[in-house]
Design a protein around this motif. Structure first.
Motif, PDB file in Angstrom:
ATOM      1  N   ILE A 275     -30.400  -2.657   3.049  1.00 42.73           N
ATOM      2  CA  ILE A 275     -29.241  -3.286   3.715  1.00 42.73           C
ATOM      3  C   ILE A 275     -28.960  -4.656   3.107  1.00 42.73           C
ATOM      4  O   ILE A 275     -27.797  -5.016   2.860  1.00 42.73           O
ATOM      5  CB  ILE A 275     -29.485  -3.375   5.247  1.00 42.73           C
ATOM      6  N   GLU A 276     -30.011  -5.397   2.824  1.00 38.99           N
ATOM      7  CA  GLU A 276     -29.804  -6.702   2.155  1.00 38.99           C
ATOM      8  C   GLU A 276     -29.118  -6.502   0.804  1.00 38.99           C
ATOM      9  O   GLU A 276     -28.191  -7.228   0.450  1.00 38.99           O
ATOM     10  CB  GLU A 276     -31.141  -7.427   1.951  1.00 38.99           C
ATOM     11  N   GLU A 277     -29.578  -5.495   0.058  1.00 38.65           N
ATOM     12  CA  GLU A 277     -28.967  -5.216  -1.249  1.00 38.65           C
ATOM     13  C   GLU A 277     -27.514  -4.767  -1.083  1.00 38.65           C
ATOM     14  O   GLU A 277     -26.644  -5.119  -1.886  1.00 38.65           O
ATOM     15  CB  GLU A 277     -29.756  -4.115  -1.982  1.00 38.65           C
ATOM     16  N   ALA A 278     -27.287  -3.992  -0.029  1.00 41.51           N
ATOM     17  CA  ALA A 278     -25.924  -3.503   0.229  1.00 41.51           C
ATOM     18  C   ALA A 278     -24.974  -4.673   0.480  1.00 41.51           C
ATOM     19  O   ALA A 278     -23.836  -4.681  -0.003  1.00 41.51           O
ATOM     20  CB  ALA A 278     -25.931  -2.554   1.430  1.00 41.51           C
ATOM     21  N   PHE A 279     -25.448  -5.671   1.204  1.00 40.04           N
ATOM     22  CA  PHE A 279     -24.605  -6.838   1.517  1.00 40.04           C
ATOM     23  C   PHE A 279     -24.092  -7.518   0.249  1.00 40.04           C
ATOM     24  O   PHE A 279     -22.954  -7.973   0.193  1.00 40.04           O
ATOM     25  CB  PHE A 279     -25.398  -7.865   2.333  1.00 40.04           C
ATOM     26  N   ALA A 280     -24.960  -7.563  -0.760  1.00 36.01           N
ATOM     27  CA  ALA A 280     -24.602  -8.273  -1.991  1.00 36.01           C
ATOM     28  C   ALA A 280     -23.349  -7.676  -2.631  1.00 36.01           C
ATOM     29  O   ALA A 280     -22.564  -8.390  -3.268  1.00 36.01           O
ATOM     30  CB  ALA A 280     -25.774  -8.234  -2.968  1.00 36.01           C
ATOM     31  N   ALA A 281     -23.167  -6.358  -2.434  1.00 42.98           N
ATOM     32  CA  ALA A 281     -22.000  -5.685  -3.039  1.00 42.98           C
ATOM     33  C   ALA A 281     -20.687  -6.143  -2.407  1.00 42.98           C
ATOM     34  O   ALA A 281     -19.616  -5.932  -2.971  1.00 42.98           O
ATOM     35  CB  ALA A 281     -22.144  -4.174  -2.906  1.00 42.98           C
TER      36      ALA A 281
END
Ligand code: IPE
Ligand code: IPE
Ligand code: MG
Ligand code: MG
Ligand code: MG
Length: 304
Positions: A275-281
């Motif tokens: 989810i943290e990685e998803a936010f970056a997108a």
């Protein structure tokens, strides 16, 4: 369990989910034939499963993705949400059939085949799928966007890296030694693909350009995988009353799950990281994506 919400502070995610679910429910109510419509048995079966109490997360994701692009809720998005929910419900009805997971509890109610018999349950799933495409064909957005949305949704629910292909891998993965590569492939396809396309389709409906659609795709891939990891964890950690479906089923069916490979603790860490990685997108969307981020966080913090 989950790390602190990094963004979207001040957003009432339960209100977002509730409002999105209500919008979706009104559309579904208007679109699905009344139970009394001939042949009544199949319309009763479709309504039984659709209105049994699903969380409506795919429509909610589509709505929030459309807001990320458009800055507000575009008119007619509820029809897209309804179609996504009908496809999801079709997949659940078939998932629960004796030939697949053989479950008798879904959304807190007896499964479709338990109430209406296997033949009508199979046909109710089929009917939800065909009606979903009828609704998609009438989406209130430019024709080129409609065609693109239909193509992407058909692909995401199909056999190559899509929902049906994932269900096949899931069934054939029973009683095999689960590996990281296998559960990754199963989860991305059987569940991740429909979540991803819900986000992307919401964006395209709202007029996303190619770059925005790509960003939503990256976000949706990560959030979709995180969603199914959490589904596996909840199967282990919650009871049937809480889930509205049979808890502990994955273990008794010897399913290839994320916790079976990595354990519950690591699974939760993986979901959080995704989810943290998803936010970056979503950086380029600025605060218009705060609702989408809040819903993604909710995907991993939910308890059912
Ligand atoms: C459950 O999905 C089935 C999976 C794809 C893992 P949801 O957890 O979204 O189920 P409902 O729609 O709220 O019943
Ligand atoms: C279901 O996965 C995925 C689809 C319906 C496509 P699961 O079998 O894990 O879903 P639940 O746990 O029965 O809801
Ligand atoms: Mg299954
Ligand atoms: Mg199942
Ligand atoms: Mg499950």
């Amino acid at each position: 369990m989950a790390s602190q919400v990094q963004t979207g502070i001040g957003i009432d995610v339960s209100a977002l989910v509730r409002e999105g679910a209500e919008l979706t429910d009104r559309a579904l109510e208007a679109l699905i034939p009344a139970a009394a419509t001939t042949p009544s048995s199949i319309h009763s079966a479709m309504r039984h499963s659709v209105f049994a109490g699903g969380k409506r997360l795919r429509p909610v994701l589509a709505i929030q993705a459309s807001i990320a692009v458009h800055g507000g809720v575009p008119k007619g998005i509820e029809d897209l949400g309804a179609a996504l929910e009908m496809l999801h419900t079709y997949s659940l009805i078939h998932d629960d059939l004796p030939a697949l997971d053989n479950d008798d509890l879904r959304r807190g109610k007896p499964t479709c085949h338990v109430v209406f018999g296997e033949a009508i349950a199979i046909l109710a799933g089929d009917a939800l799928q065909t009606q979903a495409y009828e609704i998609l064909a009438g989406l209130k957005c430019p024709a080129a966007s409609t065609v693109e949305i239909i193509r992407l949704i058909a692909q995401a629910t199909g056999t190559v890296d899509g929902m049906i292909g994932g269900q096949v891998l899931d069934l054939e993965g029973e009683h095999q030694k689960p590996t990281a590569a296998l559960v990754d492939a199963i989860h991305r396809a059987k569940t991740g693909a429909l979540i991803r396309v819900s986000v992307v389709a919401g964006g395209i409906f709202a007029g996303a350009n190619a770059e925005q659609a790509k960003a939503l795709d990256i976000f949706g891939r990560k959030a979709g995988l995180a969603f199914q990891i959490v589904d596996d964890v909840l199967d282990v950690t919650q009871d049937s009353a809480q889930l509205g479906k049979t808890a502990g089923k994955d273990l008794t069916s010897d399913k290839a799950t994320w916790p079976a490979v990595f354990g519950v603790e690591q699974s939760l860490l993986d979901a959080d990281r995704l989810i943290e990685e998803a936010f970056a997108a979503l950086d380029s969307f600025g605060e218009h994506a705060d609702g989408l981020k809040a819903v993604a966080r909710y995907l991993v913090e939910r308890k059912n």
